[in-house]
Structure formats: C-alpha cells, structure tokens
Design a protein around this motif. Sequence first.
Motif, PDB file in Angstrom:
ATOM      1  N   ILE A 120       0.850  -1.207   0.000  1.00 25.20           N
ATOM      2  CA  ILE A 120       0.000   0.000   0.000  1.00 25.20           C
ATOM      3  C   ILE A 120       0.884   1.255   0.000  1.00 25.20           C
ATOM      4  O   ILE A 120       0.538   2.268  -0.609  1.00 25.20           O
ATOM      5  N   SER A 121       2.050   1.172   0.652  1.00 35.93           N
ATOM      6  CA  SER A 121       3.006   2.286   0.563  1.00 35.93           C
ATOM      7  C   SER A 121       3.375   2.531  -0.898  1.00 35.93           C
ATOM      8  O   SER A 121       3.433   3.680  -1.351  1.00 35.93           O
ATOM      9  N   ALA A 122       3.628   1.450  -1.632  1.00 33.38           N
ATOM     10  CA  ALA A 122       3.958   1.595  -3.056  1.00 33.38           C
ATOM     11  C   ALA A 122       2.808   2.278  -3.791  1.00 33.38           C
ATOM     12  O   ALA A 122       3.016   3.193  -4.595  1.00 33.38           O
ATOM     13  N   ALA A 123       1.573   1.859  -3.486  1.00 30.60           N
ATOM     14  CA  ALA A 123       0.403   2.456  -4.146  1.00 30.60           C
ATOM     15  C   ALA A 123       0.328   3.958  -3.871  1.00 30.60           C
ATOM     16  O   ALA A 123      -0.080   4.741  -4.734  1.00 30.60           O
ATOM     17  N   VAL A 124       0.743   4.367  -2.673  1.00 30.37           N
ATOM     18  CA  VAL A 124       0.717   5.796  -2.325  1.00 30.37           C
ATOM     19  C   VAL A 124       1.508   6.608  -3.353  1.00 30.37           C
ATOM     20  O   VAL A 124       1.063   7.676  -3.792  1.00 30.37           O
ATOM     21  N   TYR A 125       2.679   6.096  -3.763  1.00 28.73           N
ATOM     22  CA  TYR A 125       3.503   6.859  -4.714  1.00 28.73           C
ATOM     23  C   TYR A 125       2.813   7.010  -6.061  1.00 28.73           C
ATOM     24  O   TYR A 125       3.023   7.987  -6.768  1.00 28.73           O
ATOM     25  N   ARG A 126       1.970   6.043  -6.418  1.00 29.67           N
ATOM     26  CA  ARG A 126       1.242   6.172  -7.679  1.00 29.67           C
ATOM     27  C   ARG A 126       0.338   7.403  -7.675  1.00 29.67           C
ATOM     28  O   ARG A 126       0.121   8.018  -8.717  1.00 29.67           O
ATOM     29  N   TYR A 127      -0.219   7.722  -6.485  1.00 34.04           N
ATOM     30  CA  TYR A 127      -1.228   8.784  -6.411  1.00 34.04           C
ATOM     31  C   TYR A 127      -0.686  10.099  -5.878  1.00 34.04           C
ATOM     32  O   TYR A 127      -1.433  11.060  -5.718  1.00 34.04           O
ATOM     33  N   GLN A 128       0.610  10.147  -5.621  1.00 33.31           N
ATOM     34  CA  GLN A 128       1.199  11.360  -5.055  1.00 33.31           C
ATOM     35  C   GLN A 128       0.954  12.569  -5.963  1.00 33.31           C
ATOM     36  O   GLN A 128       0.709  13.673  -5.485  1.00 33.31           O
ATOM     37  N   SER A 129       0.976  12.351  -7.285  1.00 32.68           N
ATOM     38  CA  SER A 129       0.821  13.481  -8.211  1.00 32.68           C
ATOM     39  C   SER A 129      -0.624  13.985  -8.266  1.00 32.68           C
ATOM     40  O   SER A 129      -0.894  15.035  -8.839  1.00 32.68           O
ATOM     41  N   TRP A 130      -1.565  13.262  -7.676  1.00 38.20           N
ATOM     42  CA  TRP A 130      -2.966  13.697  -7.666  1.00 38.20           C
ATOM     43  C   TRP A 130      -3.204  14.835  -6.675  1.00 38.20           C
ATOM     44  O   TRP A 130      -4.197  15.535  -6.759  1.00 38.20           O
ATOM     45  N   PHE A 131      -2.319  14.969  -5.692  1.00 39.14           N
ATOM     46  CA  PHE A 131      -2.597  15.895  -4.586  1.00 39.14           C
ATOM     47  C   PHE A 131      -1.405  16.809  -4.335  1.00 39.14           C
ATOM     48  O   PHE A 131      -0.263  16.410  -4.543  1.00 39.14           O
ATOM     49  N   ASN A 132      -1.686  18.018  -3.864  1.00 40.33           N
ATOM     50  CA  ASN A 132      -0.602  18.849  -3.351  1.00 40.33           C
ATOM     51  C   ASN A 132      -0.806  19.071  -1.855  1.00 40.33           C
ATOM     52  O   ASN A 132      -0.530  20.133  -1.317  1.00 40.33           O
ATOM     53  N   GLU A 133      -1.329  18.047  -1.193  1.00 44.19           N
ATOM     54  CA  GLU A 133      -1.541  18.086   0.255  1.00 44.19           C
ATOM     55  C   GLU A 133      -1.440  16.660   0.794  1.00 44.19           C
ATOM     56  O   GLU A 133      -1.327  15.702   0.026  1.00 44.19           O
ATOM     57  N   ASP A 134      -1.505  16.522   2.118  1.00 44.00           N
ATOM     58  CA  ASP A 134      -1.435  15.196   2.735  1.00 44.00           C
ATOM     59  C   ASP A 134      -2.613  14.340   2.262  1.00 44.00           C
ATOM     60  O   ASP A 134      -3.708  14.851   2.028  1.00 44.00           O
ATOM     61  N   PHE A 135      -2.384  13.046   2.136  1.00 46.04           N
ATOM     62  CA  PHE A 135      -3.479  12.161   1.717  1.00 46.04           C
ATOM     63  C   PHE A 135      -3.223  10.741   2.215  1.00 46.04           C
ATOM     64  O   PHE A 135      -2.125  10.417   2.673  1.00 46.04           O
ATOM     65  N   GLY A 136      -4.260   9.930   2.112  1.00 48.61           N
ATOM     66  CA  GLY A 136      -4.139   8.531   2.496  1.00 48.61           C
ATOM     67  C   GLY A 136      -4.640   7.632   1.378  1.00 48.61           C
ATOM     68  O   GLY A 136      -5.394   8.064   0.506  1.00 48.61           O
ATOM     69  N   VAL A 137      -4.192   6.387   1.396  1.00 44.60           N
ATOM     70  CA  VAL A 137      -4.727   5.364   0.492  1.00 44.60           C
ATOM     71  C   VAL A 137      -5.374   4.295   1.361  1.00 44.60           C
ATOM     72  O   VAL A 137      -4.793   3.856   2.358  1.00 44.60           O
TER      73      VAL A 137
END
Length: 338
Positions: A120-137
């Motif tokens: 799930i940590s790996a999945a977080v990097y996939r979505y990092q570009s979607w946000f310019n703020e803190d987020f969770g998966v």
Amino acid sequence: MAHYVVIDIGGTNLRSAVFDSATQQLLDIGRGPVENFLNNPGVPPGQLFDKLIHQVLGHIRAHAGRYPIAGVGISFPGPVNERGEVHSAPTLWGTTLRSVPLRERLQQELDVPVAVMNDISAAVYRYQSWFNEDFGVITISSGIGNKVFAGGRMLLNGQGLGGELGHHKVVEGDNALPCDCGGQGHLGAIASGRGTERLARLWARREPARFQGSALWRLTQGDAERIDTHAVVSALQAGDALASDVLAFGQAHLAASLALLYNAVGVKRFVLIGGFCMALGARYLDGLNAQLARCDLFCLSEPERLAMLRLGQNDDDHSLYGLGAYFLQASPADVRAA
Ligand SMILES: [Zn+2]
C-alpha cells in the motif's frame, strides 16, 4: 531515460514488470504463483524465504536480460520498516517467520539499488501526483489496509507499522465477527469484501423472511451459506435492500474510522483502491460518502467533505506503477533507506 524492475509480491501471486521512466508505462508484465507456505507444505520457514528470493531474482534477471536496469523495487504484503525488513507476512509464511531482511538479501545479489516497501506504501507513490496536500490510500479488498502520506513522508513507526486500520476494533461483544488476524469485531472483519460477505450470511440467517424477499435469495437458491462476495456485489448492483443495509453497516464503521483519521491528524483526502471497492465502483463511493456525511468532521466545509474520497485507477497495478513513481522522485540516498 531509465528502466526499473518492479515486483509486486502478493499472498498468492507475484507480478513483475519493467517501468520505463520516459513513458511511465509498464513493459513485459509477468505473473505467476508466489512461493508461499500453502504451495510448499512442510518446508521450513527459512527455506521458504530462500525460495522466494530465488523466485524474485529469476524475474529480475529475466528482465535485466532485455533492458539495462537502473534499480529494483519490491512491494510486499506486510509491514516493512525503513531498512527493508519485513515485520511479518502471515499470508506468505504463516506466523513463524518475523523480521526478515528482504532488502539486504536482495541487495547482496544485485549491483543496482534495491527498494523494498509495503504494497500500500507503493500504491501511495502512484497517487502522489494527484494531490498537493497530505493524503491517504485505503484498500478495501479481502481485508482493509491503509497508509497516510503526510509532511512529505509515509507515516510509519520503526517496525513499519502504521497501516492496520483494518485491525481496529469497531464492534464489541462476543457476537462480533471474527477477523483473519484472530481478533473479533475488527473493521476489516466487517467492512472488507470478505467481511461484507460474512455479515450478509449472518443477517440472512437472522432474518429469514427478509432474506426470502432479497436478490441474495435468488442468487444463492435460498442457501445463506452460499452468499459470497460475488453474490453481494450482484445484489448491490440490482439495488437490493438487504445487501444495501449490509454494505451501509460496514461503510458506517469505515466512514467513522476515516473521520477519526481526519479529526486526529488532519488528513482529508483519501484514494480508495482494492477489488471489492472497484467491483462496486461509483456505488461504493456513493455509499461511503453518504456515511461520511453523517460523521462529525471538525471545521471541514461541505465542498471539502465531498472532495474527501476518490476512487483509484480501476486496475491491479497500483504497486507496480507506484514503485516506478517512487524511483522517479527518489534520490539514491532515499533508495538506500527505503
Ligand atoms: Zn484483525
């Protein structure tokens, strides 16, 4: 331009590919059954680990024969600390093997940087570009898991723990559904795909008259024991009231858990992934949003609440793309510490 071998080790299957940094696409995707304790009965845990290492190296060398490789990323279905040690992996090794130095073993065999992280940590990097703020998966599949990315880093403790929302107890009492971890009444035991299926069976047995009028009855020829995730998804897609109430019960607990995360640490954006969530798509998102609307979210405006949840990409490649995205933004020092 660079190529990275990315490998997603699951409890059942292992998938590998080459991530092309120029196109940000996956090449040569391969998959096969992973070496685990179920398909290696009687094999001691230490040898199981050796077999997995051998299998992973086989994939890496096959890809390296076709592309010049700049790094190797591995995602793993269990907690991983910053040294790349696996805390535990019940789905792969049962309960015997703990604190396994996965990154160190692979790095001894390879002359390119190796990064090892939780899936799930790996999945977080996939979505990092979607946000310019803190987020969770949040992943909602056979179980429930999570990761929070805040202040530019993954929120994990020294053992790699910090994504076990699914094992948070939300229902008290002896009748609370059992969780795969051995606990009872955990969020994952109620709101995951497997949990929703178990809850539907329980409610069908408790309310036979209602079950008889339900799409679940038709889908299972009236046998509550035959209610599986597939039947629950079909019933929900047909607008069935009993299945909808079962889903809403689990989603109410999940929404309350997300509200707790928001109220406690301020994270207000979540990407939803996982097979059960994706099978229901917009129906899942609408249901969870309806439950979230009933939660108290301190100082959060309605537009912010409506923007809180987002469905991830509808595929099973979160970890593979995420590992590639990780290498795009990581410095060599980061990779050594990943
Ligand atoms: Zn549990």
